[in-house]
Design a protein around this motif. Structure first.
Motif, PDB file in Angstrom:
ATOM      1  N   TYR A 230       0.850  -1.194   0.000  1.00 53.52           N
ATOM      2  CA  TYR A 230       0.000   0.000   0.000  1.00 53.52           C
ATOM      3  C   TYR A 230       0.888   1.248   0.000  1.00 53.52           C
ATOM      4  CZ  TYR A 230      -3.550  -3.416   1.191  1.00 53.52           C
ATOM      5  OH  TYR A 230      -4.390  -4.503   1.171  1.00 53.52           O
ATOM      6  N   VAL A 231       1.718   1.368   1.020  1.00 45.31           N
ATOM      7  CA  VAL A 231       2.721   2.419   1.067  1.00 45.31           C
ATOM      8  C   VAL A 231       3.857   1.899   1.938  1.00 45.31           C
ATOM      9  CG1 VAL A 231       1.538   3.572   2.990  1.00 45.31           C
ATOM     10  CG2 VAL A 231       3.170   4.852   1.582  1.00 45.31           C
ATOM     11  N   ASP A 232       5.070   2.068   1.478  1.00 45.59           N
ATOM     12  CA  ASP A 232       6.230   1.527   2.188  1.00 45.59           C
ATOM     13  C   ASP A 232       7.327   2.581   2.254  1.00 45.59           C
ATOM     14  OD1 ASP A 232       5.233  -1.010   2.723  1.00 45.59           O
ATOM     15  OD2 ASP A 232       5.850  -1.776   0.763  1.00 45.59           O
ATOM     16  N   ILE A 233       8.000   2.606   3.403  1.00 49.52           N
ATOM     17  CA  ILE A 233       9.211   3.400   3.566  1.00 49.52           C
ATOM     18  C   ILE A 233      10.394   2.462   3.379  1.00 49.52           C
ATOM     19  CG2 ILE A 233      10.547   4.837   5.139  1.00 49.52           C
ATOM     20  CD1 ILE A 233       7.965   5.610   6.515  1.00 49.52           C
ATOM     21  N   ALA A 234      11.340   2.873   2.555  1.00 51.14           N
ATOM     22  CA  ALA A 234      12.434   1.982   2.184  1.00 51.14           C
ATOM     23  C   ALA A 234      13.339   1.639   3.360  1.00 51.14           C
ATOM     24  CB  ALA A 234      13.241   2.601   1.049  1.00 51.14           C
ATOM     25  N   ALA A 235      13.411   2.486   4.350  1.00 56.09           N
ATOM     26  CA  ALA A 235      14.310   2.251   5.481  1.00 56.09           C
ATOM     27  C   ALA A 235      13.508   2.017   6.755  1.00 56.09           C
ATOM     28  CB  ALA A 235      15.248   3.430   5.665  1.00 56.09           C
ATOM     29  N   GLU A 236      14.077   1.253   7.661  1.00 52.47           N
ATOM     30  CA  GLU A 236      13.455   1.043   8.966  1.00 52.47           C
ATOM     31  C   GLU A 236      13.981   2.038   9.998  1.00 52.47           C
ATOM     32  OE1 GLU A 236      13.899  -2.949  10.200  1.00 52.47           O
ATOM     33  OE2 GLU A 236      12.711  -3.797   8.543  1.00 52.47           O
ATOM     34  N   VAL A 237      15.266   2.378   9.884  1.00 52.02           N
ATOM     35  CA  VAL A 237      15.888   3.328  10.812  1.00 52.02           C
ATOM     36  C   VAL A 237      16.635   4.381   9.994  1.00 52.02           C
ATOM     37  CG1 VAL A 237      17.505   3.660  12.706  1.00 52.02           C
ATOM     38  CG2 VAL A 237      16.118   1.564  12.600  1.00 52.02           C
ATOM     39  N   ILE A 238      16.400   5.652  10.332  1.00 51.14           N
ATOM     40  CA  ILE A 238      17.061   6.772   9.663  1.00 51.14           C
ATOM     41  C   ILE A 238      17.827   7.554  10.729  1.00 51.14           C
ATOM     42  CG2 ILE A 238      16.724   8.838   8.275  1.00 51.14           C
ATOM     43  CD1 ILE A 238      13.974   7.583   7.476  1.00 51.14           C
ATOM     44  N   ARG A 239      19.108   7.762  10.517  1.00 51.92           N
ATOM     45  CA  ARG A 239      19.937   8.492  11.493  1.00 51.92           C
ATOM     46  C   ARG A 239      20.268   9.881  10.926  1.00 51.92           C
ATOM     47  NH1 ARG A 239      21.166   4.620  15.169  1.00 51.92           N
ATOM     48  NH2 ARG A 239      21.133   2.461  14.406  1.00 51.92           N
ATOM     49  N   ALA A 240      20.098  10.862  11.743  1.00 56.45           N
ATOM     50  CA  ALA A 240      20.351  12.242  11.287  1.00 56.45           C
ATOM     51  C   ALA A 240      20.812  13.099  12.448  1.00 56.45           C
ATOM     52  CB  ALA A 240      19.069  12.822  10.667  1.00 56.45           C
ATOM     53  N   ARG A 241      21.453  14.221  12.130  1.00 60.50           N
ATOM     54  CA  ARG A 241      21.853  15.200  13.150  1.00 60.50           C
ATOM     55  C   ARG A 241      20.717  16.200  13.338  1.00 60.50           C
ATOM     56  NH1 ARG A 241      28.138  16.657  11.602  1.00 60.50           N
ATOM     57  NH2 ARG A 241      28.965  14.521  11.818  1.00 60.50           N
ATOM     58  N   PRO A 242      20.692  16.907  14.440  1.00 58.71           N
ATOM     59  CA  PRO A 242      19.639  17.896  14.684  1.00 58.71           C
ATOM     60  C   PRO A 242      19.568  18.930  13.559  1.00 58.71           C
ATOM     61  CG  PRO A 242      20.850  17.497  16.706  1.00 58.71           C
ATOM     62  CD  PRO A 242      21.609  16.797  15.603  1.00 58.71           C
ATOM     63  N   ARG A 243      18.376  19.167  13.097  1.00 60.96           N
ATOM     64  CA  ARG A 243      18.070  20.138  12.044  1.00 60.96           C
ATOM     65  C   ARG A 243      18.699  19.794  10.700  1.00 60.96           C
ATOM     66  NH1 ARG A 243      15.702  24.680  14.168  1.00 60.96           N
ATOM     67  NH2 ARG A 243      15.982  25.039  16.433  1.00 60.96           N
ATOM     68  N   ALA A 244      19.300  18.650  10.594  1.00 60.51           N
ATOM     69  CA  ALA A 244      19.934  18.264   9.328  1.00 60.51           C
ATOM     70  C   ALA A 244      18.886  17.686   8.383  1.00 60.51           C
ATOM     71  CB  ALA A 244      21.037  17.248   9.581  1.00 60.51           C
ATOM     72  N   GLY A 245      19.077  17.887   7.098  1.00 64.00           N
ATOM     73  CA  GLY A 245      18.176  17.322   6.121  1.00 64.00           C
ATOM     74  C   GLY A 245      18.487  15.856   5.853  1.00 64.00           C
ATOM     75  N   PHE A 246      17.478  15.106   5.542  1.00 64.09           N
ATOM     76  CA  PHE A 246      17.654  13.686   5.163  1.00 64.09           C
ATOM     77  C   PHE A 246      16.583  13.341   4.124  1.00 64.09           C
ATOM     78  CE2 PHE A 246      14.594  13.593   8.611  1.00 64.09           C
ATOM     79  CZ  PHE A 246      13.655  12.657   8.193  1.00 64.09           C
ATOM     80  N   SER A 247      16.794  12.251   3.440  1.00 62.39           N
ATOM     81  CA  SER A 247      15.832  11.801   2.426  1.00 62.39           C
ATOM     82  C   SER A 247      15.605  10.299   2.569  1.00 62.39           C
ATOM     83  CB  SER A 247      16.331  12.134   1.014  1.00 62.39           C
ATOM     84  OG  SER A 247      17.561  11.490   0.751  1.00 62.39           O
ATOM     85  N   VAL A 248      14.427   9.854   2.163  1.00 60.10           N
ATOM     86  CA  VAL A 248      14.072   8.441   2.230  1.00 60.10           C
ATOM     87  C   VAL A 248      13.103   8.146   1.084  1.00 60.10           C
ATOM     88  CG1 VAL A 248      12.128   8.847   3.810  1.00 60.10           C
ATOM     89  CG2 VAL A 248      13.203   6.596   3.716  1.00 60.10           C
ATOM     90  N   ARG A 249      13.205   6.959   0.528  1.00 60.04           N
ATOM     91  CA  ARG A 249      12.326   6.572  -0.576  1.00 60.04           C
ATOM     92  C   ARG A 249      10.989   6.069  -0.032  1.00 60.04           C
ATOM     93  NH1 ARG A 249      12.654   5.427  -5.860  1.00 60.04           N
ATOM     94  NH2 ARG A 249      14.904   5.811  -5.844  1.00 60.04           N
ATOM     95  N   VAL A 250       9.904   6.537  -0.627  1.00 61.88           N
ATOM     96  CA  VAL A 250       8.546   6.089  -0.292  1.00 61.88           C
ATOM     97  C   VAL A 250       7.972   5.392  -1.518  1.00 61.88           C
ATOM     98  CG1 VAL A 250       6.237   6.792   0.399  1.00 61.88           C
ATOM     99  CG2 VAL A 250       8.222   7.960   1.353  1.00 61.88           C
ATOM    100  N   SER A 251       7.542   4.147  -1.341  1.00 60.48           N
ATOM    101  CA  SER A 251       7.030   3.353  -2.448  1.00 60.48           C
ATOM    102  C   SER A 251       5.506   3.234  -2.335  1.00 60.48           C
ATOM    103  CB  SER A 251       7.662   1.955  -2.422  1.00 60.48           C
ATOM    104  OG  SER A 251       7.137   1.152  -3.446  1.00 60.48           O
ATOM    105  N   THR A 252       4.799   3.722  -3.348  1.00 60.21           N
ATOM    106  CA  THR A 252       3.338   3.631  -3.386  1.00 60.21           C
ATOM    107  C   THR A 252       2.880   3.924  -4.806  1.00 60.21           C
ATOM    108  OG1 THR A 252       1.261   4.490  -2.496  1.00 60.21           O
ATOM    109  CG2 THR A 252       3.064   6.048  -2.756  1.00 60.21           C
TER     110      THR A 252
END
Length: 304
Positions: A230-252
């Motif tokens: 239905y909708v999936d996030i490619a990662a289970e855990v995402i690590r980032a620094r405070p206020r830092a930008g990050f990206s993740v793939r969403v499959s739907t």
């Protein structure tokens, strides 16, 4: 004198013809002693199914002593089901298991039931034949798509379509993880449509088997891997620094989905979701949702 003899001969021939006509008409008016025959057209004595026995049923107008046999294509008796057995008027049904008098399964081919009535001194051969078929049909899958489906009712990739063709008319069976879910009508080719509403997301293994008119079942074709998503996030855990930008793939397959991270939320169309991590270190759930279906990942924010 010769003329008189010819006249007498003609009169005798006319009398014989008239008598034969009367007898024939009387036979036509006489009802058939066997009525409403019901004969199984095809069956498989080795299928271990409901059709592994052929039925020979009819209505007997008057009580009589019956001898019921099965003949091969050469007219030879291969099985005697009844021998001089008494039956009253009414409906009667008998079964033939596809074996001969020695208990062996007969070869594939066409056979015909034959009945003799003792009191009437008549033999009747049923017009319908019985075909013994012990060979399963050959099945081919010609198309299977899509491999990733989302049965959420939005009209996009809601169902799996499997097209097939067989060597003879069959009931196609859809097996999902080994369990039968769909049975089609008897036809030589067609399509199976699987729309698994309310099914949990994840991988499934589907295969297709065929059952012919005689009851023979083929070996399943496949299995094929199908994913319900239905909708999936490619990662289970995402690590980032405070206020830092990050990206993740969403499959739907949805045109738009909603997201929520901590106290922030929004919606997006893109398949690469770009967000900014919260300012405070900690663990934050990232949730994406489409039509009530959701997936989540954990965003871990740590101090540099």
């Amino acid at each position: 004198m010769a003329r008189h003899l010819r006249t007498i001969l003609v009169l005798l021939l006319l009398a014989g013809t008239a008598a034969a006509f009367v007898v024939t008409e009387e036979l036509k008016l006489e009802p058939d002693p066997i009525a409403r025959p019901r004969i199984t057209p095809t069956f498989s004595p080795t299928c271990r199914c409901e059709t592994q026995t052929a039925q020979i049923a009819f209505r007997l107008r008057q009580s009589d002593r019956l001898t019921l046999t099965v003949l091969d294509e050469d007219g030879q008796v291969i099985r005697t089901l009844l021998r001089d057995a008494s039956f009253g008027r009414g409906n009667h049904a008998f079964g033939w298991d596809g074996r001969n008098d020695s208990g062996q399964v007969v070869p594939e081919g066409t056979y015909r039931p034959h009945i003799e009535l003792d009191k009437l001194d008549r033999a009747i051969e049923f017009p319908r034949r019985i075909r013994v078929d012990t060979t399963p049909a050959e099945l081919e899958i010609t198309r299977l798509r899509p491999r990733v489906i989302s049965p959420d009712g939005d009209g996009r990739a809601d169902e799996l379509t499997i097209r097939y063709r067989a060597s003879e008319p069959v009931n196609a069976l859809l097996l999902v993880d080994g369990r039968q879910e769909i049975k089609t009508a008897l036809r030589r080719s067609g399509a199976i449509v699987w729309s698994p509403k309310e099914r949990r997301r994840g991988p499934y293994r589907v295969s297709v088997a065929a059952v012919d008119a005689a009851g023979n079942r083929s070996r399943p074709t496949g299995p094929f891997d199908v994913l319900i998503r239905y909708v999936d996030i490619a990662a289970e855990v995402i690590r980032a620094r405070p206020r830092a930008g990050f990206s993740v793939r969403v499959s739907t397959d949805a045109r738009r989905y909603s997201w929520r991270l901590g106290r922030r939320d929004g919606s997006a169309r893109v398949r690469i979701l770009r967000l900014r991590a919260p300012a405070t270190p900690g663990r934050y759930p990232l949730v994406v949702e489409v039509s009530g279906r959701r997936d989540a990942a954990l965003v871990v924010v740590r101090r540099p």
